[in-house]
Design a protein around this motif. Sequence first.
Motif, PDB file in Angstrom:
ATOM      1  N   PRO A 232       0.811  -1.227   0.000  1.00 45.96           N
ATOM      2  CA  PRO A 232       0.000   0.000   0.000  1.00 45.96           C
ATOM      3  C   PRO A 232       0.844   1.276   0.000  1.00 45.96           C
ATOM      4  CG  PRO A 232      -0.831  -1.566   1.632  1.00 45.96           C
ATOM      5  CD  PRO A 232       0.487  -2.106   1.137  1.00 45.96           C
ATOM      6  N   ASN A 233       2.116   1.173   0.374  1.00 42.30           N
ATOM      7  CA  ASN A 233       2.977   2.355   0.407  1.00 42.30           C
ATOM      8  C   ASN A 233       3.985   2.406  -0.748  1.00 42.30           C
ATOM      9  OD1 ASN A 233       2.572   1.601   3.678  1.00 42.30           O
ATOM     10  ND2 ASN A 233       2.032   3.653   2.980  1.00 42.30           N
ATOM     11  N   LEU A 234       3.823   1.497  -1.715  1.00 39.06           N
ATOM     12  CA  LEU A 234       4.668   1.528  -2.910  1.00 39.06           C
ATOM     13  C   LEU A 234       4.503   2.894  -3.592  1.00 39.06           C
ATOM     14  CD1 LEU A 234       6.400   0.012  -5.064  1.00 39.06           C
ATOM     15  CD2 LEU A 234       4.232  -0.633  -6.137  1.00 39.06           C
ATOM     16  N   PHE A 235       5.592   3.556  -3.927  1.00 38.19           N
ATOM     17  CA  PHE A 235       5.591   4.894  -4.561  1.00 38.19           C
ATOM     18  C   PHE A 235       4.751   5.891  -3.763  1.00 38.19           C
ATOM     19  CE2 PHE A 235       6.113   2.062  -8.405  1.00 38.19           C
ATOM     20  CZ  PHE A 235       7.422   2.405  -8.675  1.00 38.19           C
ATOM     21  N   ASP A 236       4.804   5.810  -2.444  1.00 35.65           N
ATOM     22  CA  ASP A 236       3.881   6.566  -1.585  1.00 35.65           C
ATOM     23  C   ASP A 236       3.798   8.052  -1.920  1.00 35.65           C
ATOM     24  OD1 ASP A 236       3.032   7.917   1.182  1.00 35.65           O
ATOM     25  OD2 ASP A 236       2.343   5.832   1.173  1.00 35.65           O
ATOM     26  N   GLU A 237       4.961   8.703  -2.138  1.00 30.19           N
ATOM     27  CA  GLU A 237       4.944  10.164  -2.323  1.00 30.19           C
ATOM     28  C   GLU A 237       4.400  10.582  -3.679  1.00 30.19           C
ATOM     29  OE1 GLU A 237       8.688  11.921  -1.156  1.00 30.19           O
ATOM     30  OE2 GLU A 237       8.470  11.142   0.875  1.00 30.19           O
ATOM     31  N   TRP A 238       4.421   9.683  -4.652  1.00 28.02           N
ATOM     32  CA  TRP A 238       3.857  10.006  -5.974  1.00 28.02           C
ATOM     33  C   TRP A 238       2.397   9.574  -6.047  1.00 28.02           C
ATOM     34  CZ3 TRP A 238       8.473   7.516  -9.133  1.00 28.02           C
ATOM     35  CH2 TRP A 238       9.578   8.382  -9.069  1.00 28.02           C
ATOM     36  N   ARG A 239       2.053   8.599  -5.237  1.00 27.43           N
ATOM     37  CA  ARG A 239       0.757   7.942  -5.375  1.00 27.43           C
ATOM     38  C   ARG A 239      -0.350   8.659  -4.612  1.00 27.43           C
ATOM     39  NH1 ARG A 239       0.804   1.715  -3.525  1.00 27.43           N
ATOM     40  NH2 ARG A 239      -1.421   1.211  -3.662  1.00 27.43           N
TER      41      ARG A 239
ATOM     42  N   LEU B 114      -1.695  12.159  -2.241  1.00 29.96           N
ATOM     43  CA  LEU B 114      -1.513  13.609  -2.147  1.00 29.96           C
ATOM     44  C   LEU B 114      -1.139  14.050  -0.736  1.00 29.96           C
ATOM     45  CD1 LEU B 114      -4.524  14.660  -4.414  1.00 29.96           C
ATOM     46  CD2 LEU B 114      -2.082  14.820  -4.967  1.00 29.96           C
ATOM     47  N   ASP B 115      -1.322  13.162   0.245  1.00 31.50           N
ATOM     48  CA  ASP B 115      -0.966  13.536   1.629  1.00 31.50           C
ATOM     49  C   ASP B 115       0.336  12.839   2.024  1.00 31.50           C
ATOM     50  OD1 ASP B 115      -1.826  10.942   1.744  1.00 31.50           O
ATOM     51  OD2 ASP B 115      -3.038  11.187   3.553  1.00 31.50           O
ATOM     52  N   HIS B 116       0.790  13.108   3.229  1.00 33.75           N
ATOM     53  CA  HIS B 116       2.022  12.486   3.716  1.00 33.75           C
ATOM     54  C   HIS B 116       1.688  11.162   4.412  1.00 33.75           C
ATOM     55  CE1 HIS B 116       6.025  12.160   5.430  1.00 33.75           C
ATOM     56  NE2 HIS B 116       5.454  11.914   6.598  1.00 33.75           N
ATOM     57  N   GLY B 117       2.366  10.105   4.020  1.00 33.59           N
ATOM     58  CA  GLY B 117       2.075   8.791   4.596  1.00 33.59           C
ATOM     59  C   GLY B 117       2.951   8.470   5.789  1.00 33.59           C
TER      60      GLY B 117
ATOM     61  N   CYS C 106      -4.368   3.012   4.372  1.00 33.95           N
ATOM     62  CA  CYS C 106      -4.215   3.807   3.149  1.00 33.95           C
ATOM     63  C   CYS C 106      -5.512   3.914   2.352  1.00 33.95           C
ATOM     64  CB  CYS C 106      -3.109   3.222   2.274  1.00 33.95           C
ATOM     65  SG  CYS C 106      -1.491   3.380   3.030  1.00 33.95           S
ATOM     66  N   ALA C 107      -6.534   3.149   2.731  1.00 32.25           N
ATOM     67  CA  ALA C 107      -7.768   3.077   1.930  1.00 32.25           C
ATOM     68  C   ALA C 107      -8.425   4.445   1.769  1.00 32.25           C
ATOM     69  CB  ALA C 107      -8.741   2.098   2.575  1.00 32.25           C
ATOM     70  N   GLY C 108      -8.389   5.275   2.787  1.00 30.73           N
ATOM     71  CA  GLY C 108      -9.096   6.555   2.708  1.00 30.73           C
ATOM     72  C   GLY C 108      -8.209   7.721   2.290  1.00 30.73           C
ATOM     73  N   ARG C 109      -6.957   7.457   1.912  1.00 35.85           N
ATOM     74  CA  ARG C 109      -6.041   8.564   1.601  1.00 35.85           C
ATOM     75  C   ARG C 109      -6.313   9.145   0.209  1.00 35.85           C
ATOM     76  NH1 ARG C 109      -0.122   6.619   2.432  1.00 35.85           N
ATOM     77  NH2 ARG C 109       0.256   8.821   1.983  1.00 35.85           N
ATOM     78  N   PRO C 110      -6.119  10.446   0.036  1.00 37.56           N
ATOM     79  CA  PRO C 110      -6.378  11.061  -1.278  1.00 37.56           C
ATOM     80  C   PRO C 110      -5.346  10.626  -2.311  1.00 37.56           C
ATOM     81  CG  PRO C 110      -5.404  12.679   0.219  1.00 37.56           C
ATOM     82  CD  PRO C 110      -5.657  11.432   1.031  1.00 37.56           C
TER      83      PRO C 110
END
Lengths: 216, 468
Positions: free
Chosen positions: A40-47, A49-52, A58-62
Amino acid sequence: MQPFENFRGIVLPLDRANVDTDAIIPKQFLKSIKRTGFGPNLFDEWRYLDHGEPGQDCAGRPLNPDFVLNDPRYKGATILLARDNFGCGSSREHAPWALADYGFRVLIAPSFADIFHQNAIKNGLLPVVLDKALIDRLFELAGGDQPLELEVDLHGLKLHPGHGHEPLGPIDIDIDPFHRHCLIHGLDDIGLTLQHEDAIAAYEQRRRAEAPWLFS
Amino acid sequence: MTTPKTIYDKIWDAHAVRTDEHGTTLLYIDRQLVHEVTSPQAFEGLRLAGRKPRRVEANLAVPDHNVPTADRHLGIADPVSRLQVETLQDNCREFGITLFDMDDRRQGIVHVVGPEEGFTQPGMTIVCGDSHTSTHGAFGALAFGIGTSEVEHVLATQCLLQKKAKSMLVSIDGELGRGVTAKDIVLAVIGEIGTAGGTGHVIEFAGEAIRALSMEGRMTVCNMTIEAGARAGLIGIDDTTIEYVRGRPFAPKGELFEQAAAYWRGLNSDPGAQYDRVVRIDAASIRPQVTWGTSPEMVLPVDGVVPDPNDATDPVKAGGIRQALAYMGLTPGTPLTDIAVDKVFIGSCTNGRIEDLRAAAEVARGRRKADSVALALVVPGSGLVKEQAEAEGLDRIFTEAGFEWREPGCSMCLAMNADRLAPGERCASTSNRNFEGRQGQGGRTHLVSPAMAAAAAIHGHFVDVREV
């Protein structure tokens, strides 16, 4: 490690050179002491819009709609197409763990960074190096309206284009025979090496006489 | 007559246990350095398989990535980071591996500690679950970073399965100009050959300018070999190498040291040895370097200007420049000396050694940090570097100039602890990677030498340190 079986999958085109392992899995997720759960955090910063942060649902993240992983055309993709020097930078094995956990099984690029390449094979991921002209062609096809499907035949060392892309013709997979052997059989390297215990012990005995400071 | 060999050939041959029909070699590993981030899953693997380390004394562990650089006595506030460091403590205790823990005066960044303790020695094969293991090649050792599966492999077998790499000679001929350092050499090399230029190779650095470097400088050069794509960088063994190792805690003593030194001297590349690729750079042509983009190959001399993507002929390259400039918030044509910085970081396994701190202090002495610079952070590479710097009064020079003097660790090189950039913040950093998000999500990193970083802190923007 699971033996690598032939399969058919969708190609996801990630059109950037020098994709580093910091981008594949950012540092905050390296605090985990497990091998699993990085998908779920693969390519987190590109994938997103918020900070992980680790441990977050991760289901509700923009989602970042401009990032290719979020493009509905590539849902369920298992083959990642990239540019030169994929996996450069940090030696973190968390990068192939994240790619495999997400569902990728094959990586195609004109070149891979050395440490990443080694780590990928240890985790059952097949890195395929192809020349730049062919990579350009694959990017063109994978970016079209009809997703590019490839049948991956590691036994026969071929990639066969799927329906609608047959004119591309089969593509040869060039891989080190030992790596192919390990992938196909899902071999545990440590087990293989321990079969040579006698050779290791003999080496140590010889080396101890020649360079005793290494053993003091 | 025997074929002339490179130092890489000689070390490789001396460590080959066996080679199979595919050319895969079982390579013996003399030493492994261990840190908290890439080892927990390796120890877990050993436990699950009921295996033990083959040679516990061949391993040395130290926490560095997660450790706080302020208020060390309070421990680690972040529970996830704390668990990782505690896991290293538990694993070292269970398997009997020597650990320099957070409260040990010898604690520091693994690639500073290994050489400082004499754990790193010439002619060895050295690995660590960290790509900057290439640092130890400065000693004429074959040293490279590995993944966690390989960390487990080395623990269990003291060996690795490897294919021999190709060889590249990078010769820095002649003398460096004033104000030009080891960091500028390696950034210039990366600018020249690219971040994938060394892929599949081991690089041997040679030439008068390399010979003239101290061990600290040589470590800086080898450290960033991985940023040129090569897993390992090597420098031949000379008096500088041998005298650095002599007398260190883990180094051989007395007669054994002399025996070792004689062996080490025989490992250098033979005259006439062949390389797959040779690159020559005139030392006098190297100017102080500043990176402007999001890959270490995006680097220019300090008197350069931000490049224009429209000047690139390759569309993939042009796209890369556009992405980098958008991320970095830079406009083509801007002189690098017009770029203002918000923060300055001096430290890391690249530039956290005593000589680096001396170079930065020399620039900061008697001056003040610009008000526009929110933070200038100085993080020594190890506890012993910190002690030495304090004995020389460097800490006072920094604090009087408005810099912060911290405890040792990886710190803001990769921002796994609390030291990091906020989104959009721009940093002059002596570290090794200017990747997107490396120093904190949205943070903008410019890689420079310690003297250039200190000068940026004083002036609030990049300046040519030769003119300061």
